[in-house]
Scaffold this motif. Structure first.
Motif, PDB file in Angstrom:
ATOM      1  N   THR A 108       0.781  -1.106   0.037  1.00 48.90           N
ATOM      2  CA  THR A 108      -0.147  -0.130  -0.022  1.00 48.90           C
ATOM      3  C   THR A 108       1.023   1.321   0.092  1.00 48.90           C
ATOM      4  OG1 THR A 108      -1.729  -1.296   1.220  1.00 48.90           O
ATOM      5  CG2 THR A 108      -1.793   1.385   1.066  1.00 48.90           C
ATOM      6  N   PHE A 109       0.619   1.855  -1.025  1.00 47.98           N
ATOM      7  CA  PHE A 109       1.522   3.407  -0.807  1.00 47.98           C
ATOM      8  C   PHE A 109       0.489   4.712  -1.239  1.00 47.98           C
ATOM      9  CE2 PHE A 109       1.894   1.144  -4.907  1.00 47.98           C
ATOM     10  CZ  PHE A 109       2.094   2.183  -5.937  1.00 47.98           C
ATOM     11  N   PHE A 110       1.331   5.701  -0.765  1.00 46.55           N
ATOM     12  CA  PHE A 110       0.658   7.094  -0.845  1.00 46.55           C
ATOM     13  C   PHE A 110       1.410   7.998  -1.493  1.00 46.55           C
ATOM     14  CE2 PHE A 110      -0.521   4.904   3.104  1.00 46.55           C
ATOM     15  CZ  PHE A 110      -1.723   4.662   2.801  1.00 46.55           C
ATOM     16  N   HIS A 111       0.689   8.708  -2.122  1.00 44.89           N
ATOM     17  CA  HIS A 111       1.439   9.816  -2.873  1.00 44.89           C
ATOM     18  C   HIS A 111       2.623  10.739  -1.887  1.00 44.89           C
ATOM     19  CE1 HIS A 111       2.348  13.314  -5.650  1.00 44.89           C
ATOM     20  NE2 HIS A 111       1.762  12.406  -6.492  1.00 44.89           N
ATOM     21  N   LEU A 140       5.724   4.238  13.010  1.00 41.36           N
ATOM     22  CA  LEU A 140       5.193   2.766  12.827  1.00 41.36           C
ATOM     23  C   LEU A 140       3.856   2.882  13.223  1.00 41.36           C
ATOM     24  CD1 LEU A 140       7.968   0.926  14.517  1.00 41.36           C
ATOM     25  CD2 LEU A 140       7.674   1.208  12.179  1.00 41.36           C
ATOM     26  N   ILE A 141       3.066   2.613  12.110  1.00 38.49           N
ATOM     27  CA  ILE A 141       1.401   2.472  12.064  1.00 38.49           C
ATOM     28  C   ILE A 141       0.939   1.235  11.675  1.00 38.49           C
ATOM     29  CG2 ILE A 141      -0.714   3.583  11.338  1.00 38.49           C
ATOM     30  CD1 ILE A 141       0.891   6.412  10.836  1.00 38.49           C
ATOM     31  N   ASP A 142       0.241   0.566  12.264  1.00 35.88           N
ATOM     32  CA  ASP A 142      -0.268  -0.731  12.205  1.00 35.88           C
ATOM     33  C   ASP A 142      -1.342  -0.513  10.970  1.00 35.88           C
ATOM     34  OD1 ASP A 142      -1.487  -3.178  11.860  1.00 35.88           O
ATOM     35  OD2 ASP A 142      -2.321  -3.155  13.879  1.00 35.88           O
ATOM     36  N   TYR A 143      -0.782  -0.142   9.964  1.00 38.35           N
ATOM     37  CA  TYR A 143      -1.765   0.086   8.568  1.00 38.35           C
ATOM     38  C   TYR A 143      -2.880  -1.119   8.521  1.00 38.35           C
ATOM     39  CZ  TYR A 143      -3.857   1.990   4.586  1.00 38.35           C
ATOM     40  OH  TYR A 143      -4.966   2.706   3.761  1.00 38.35           O
ATOM     41  N   LYS A 144      -2.534  -2.326   8.517  1.00 40.04           N
ATOM     42  CA  LYS A 144      -3.523  -3.367   8.277  1.00 40.04           C
ATOM     43  C   LYS A 144      -4.575  -3.008   9.265  1.00 40.04           C
ATOM     44  CE  LYS A 144      -4.140  -8.219   8.121  1.00 40.04           C
ATOM     45  NZ  LYS A 144      -3.441  -9.714   8.241  1.00 40.04           N
ATOM     46  N   GLY A 145      -4.305  -3.000  10.430  1.00 38.56           N
ATOM     47  CA  GLY A 145      -5.456  -2.659  11.619  1.00 38.56           C
ATOM     48  C   GLY A 145      -6.100  -1.537  11.105  1.00 38.56           C
ATOM     49  N   TYR A 146      -5.496  -0.381  10.842  1.00 38.23           N
ATOM     50  CA  TYR A 146      -6.219   0.859  10.805  1.00 38.23           C
ATOM     51  C   TYR A 146      -7.008   0.775   9.459  1.00 38.23           C
ATOM     52  CZ  TYR A 146      -7.100   5.857   9.468  1.00 38.23           C
ATOM     53  OH  TYR A 146      -7.658   6.985   9.159  1.00 38.23           O
ATOM     54  N   ALA A 147      -6.925   0.096   8.419  1.00 32.10           N
ATOM     55  CA  ALA A 147      -7.705  -0.126   7.331  1.00 32.10           C
ATOM     56  C   ALA A 147      -8.760  -1.094   7.432  1.00 32.10           C
ATOM     57  CB  ALA A 147      -6.776  -0.745   6.032  1.00 32.10           C
ATOM     58  N   SER A 148      -8.622  -2.172   8.508  1.00 34.51           N
ATOM     59  CA  SER A 148      -9.642  -2.880   9.101  1.00 34.51           C
ATOM     60  C   SER A 148     -10.663  -2.435   9.936  1.00 34.51           C
ATOM     61  CB  SER A 148      -8.781  -4.154   9.607  1.00 34.51           C
ATOM     62  OG  SER A 148      -8.012  -4.718   8.490  1.00 34.51           O
ATOM     63  N   GLY A 149     -10.436  -1.107  10.342  1.00 31.74           N
ATOM     64  CA  GLY A 149     -11.410  -0.501  10.980  1.00 31.74           C
ATOM     65  C   GLY A 149     -11.021  -0.480  12.388  1.00 31.74           C
ATOM     66  N   ASP A 150      -9.972  -0.646  12.909  1.00 37.35           N
ATOM     67  CA  ASP A 150      -9.430  -0.601  14.466  1.00 37.35           C
ATOM     68  C   ASP A 150      -9.577   1.004  14.687  1.00 37.35           C
ATOM     69  OD1 ASP A 150      -7.584   0.220  16.802  1.00 37.35           O
ATOM     70  OD2 ASP A 150      -6.767  -1.661  16.465  1.00 37.35           O
ATOM     71  N   LYS A 151     -10.486   1.306  15.787  1.00 43.29           N
ATOM     72  CA  LYS A 151     -11.091   2.566  15.860  1.00 43.29           C
ATOM     73  C   LYS A 151     -10.078   3.484  16.852  1.00 43.29           C
ATOM     74  CE  LYS A 151     -15.197   2.256  14.719  1.00 43.29           C
ATOM     75  NZ  LYS A 151     -15.642   2.908  13.285  1.00 43.29           N
ATOM     76  N   LYS A 152      -9.186   2.555  17.662  1.00 46.59           N
ATOM     77  CA  LYS A 152      -7.997   3.411  18.432  1.00 46.59           C
ATOM     78  C   LYS A 152      -7.149   3.813  17.569  1.00 46.59           C
ATOM     79  CE  LYS A 152      -8.460   1.004  22.748  1.00 46.59           C
ATOM     80  NZ  LYS A 152      -7.630   0.236  23.996  1.00 46.59           N
ATOM     81  N   LEU A 153      -6.735   2.995  16.376  1.00 46.10           N
ATOM     82  CA  LEU A 153      -5.895   3.561  15.370  1.00 46.10           C
ATOM     83  C   LEU A 153      -6.321   4.728  14.655  1.00 46.10           C
ATOM     84  CD1 LEU A 153      -4.144   0.294  14.275  1.00 46.10           C
ATOM     85  CD2 LEU A 153      -3.062   1.890  15.578  1.00 46.10           C
ATOM     86  N   GLN A 154      -7.733   4.553  14.271  1.00 46.67           N
ATOM     87  CA  GLN A 154      -8.258   5.722  13.500  1.00 46.67           C
ATOM     88  C   GLN A 154      -8.396   6.820  14.380  1.00 46.67           C
ATOM     89  OE1 GLN A 154     -11.988   3.865  12.171  1.00 46.67           O
ATOM     90  NE2 GLN A 154     -10.925   2.662  10.534  1.00 46.67           N
TER      91      GLN A 154
END
Length: 112
Positions: free
Chosen positions: A8-11, A33-47
């Motif tokens: 997954t990459f960003f501009h 260091l961000i758990d992007y998989k967790g973020y994208a899966s809807g982890d409310k704490k990460l969001q």
């Protein structure tokens, strides 16, 4: 080279929204260091912790044996191994002719 990876990459112009930090990286910024998989899966704490990520457009691809992916300079990326993997990374340095990007001067401090 074996295995499957999801990248997954960003501009590069989204650098302020990927929470850059210079901690642990000499002469270059890196994302926290961000758990992007967790973020994208809807982890409310990460969001809640990383609200700027929601406004970004992620570009996602899967790499299989034999695939090659070029990630341009300053494009922020997250790699997830979907199977056991062995891969080769060939870093390319910026040439003298390449223009500087704002991320080279960004300290991680918010600029208003």
């Amino acid at each position: 080279v074996i295995g499957v990876k999801r990248v997954t990459f960003f501009h590069k112009d989204d650098y302020r929204s990927v929470y850059p930090t210079s901690y642990g990286h000499i002469n270059r910024a890196a994302s926290q260091l961000i758990d992007y998989k967790g973020y994208a899966s809807g982890d409310k704490k990460l969001q809640e912790k990383f609200p700027k990520l929601k406004d970004l457009t992620p570009y996602v691809c899967e790499l299989h044996p034999g695939d090659i992916l070029y990630i341009p300079p300053y494009f922020w990326h997250h790699v997830e191994c979907l199977t056991p993997t062995v891969s080769v990374v060939l870093p390319f340095g910026k040439s003298e002719e390449d223009p500087a990007h704002a991320v080279e001067f960004y300290s991680g401090e918010e600029i208003n």
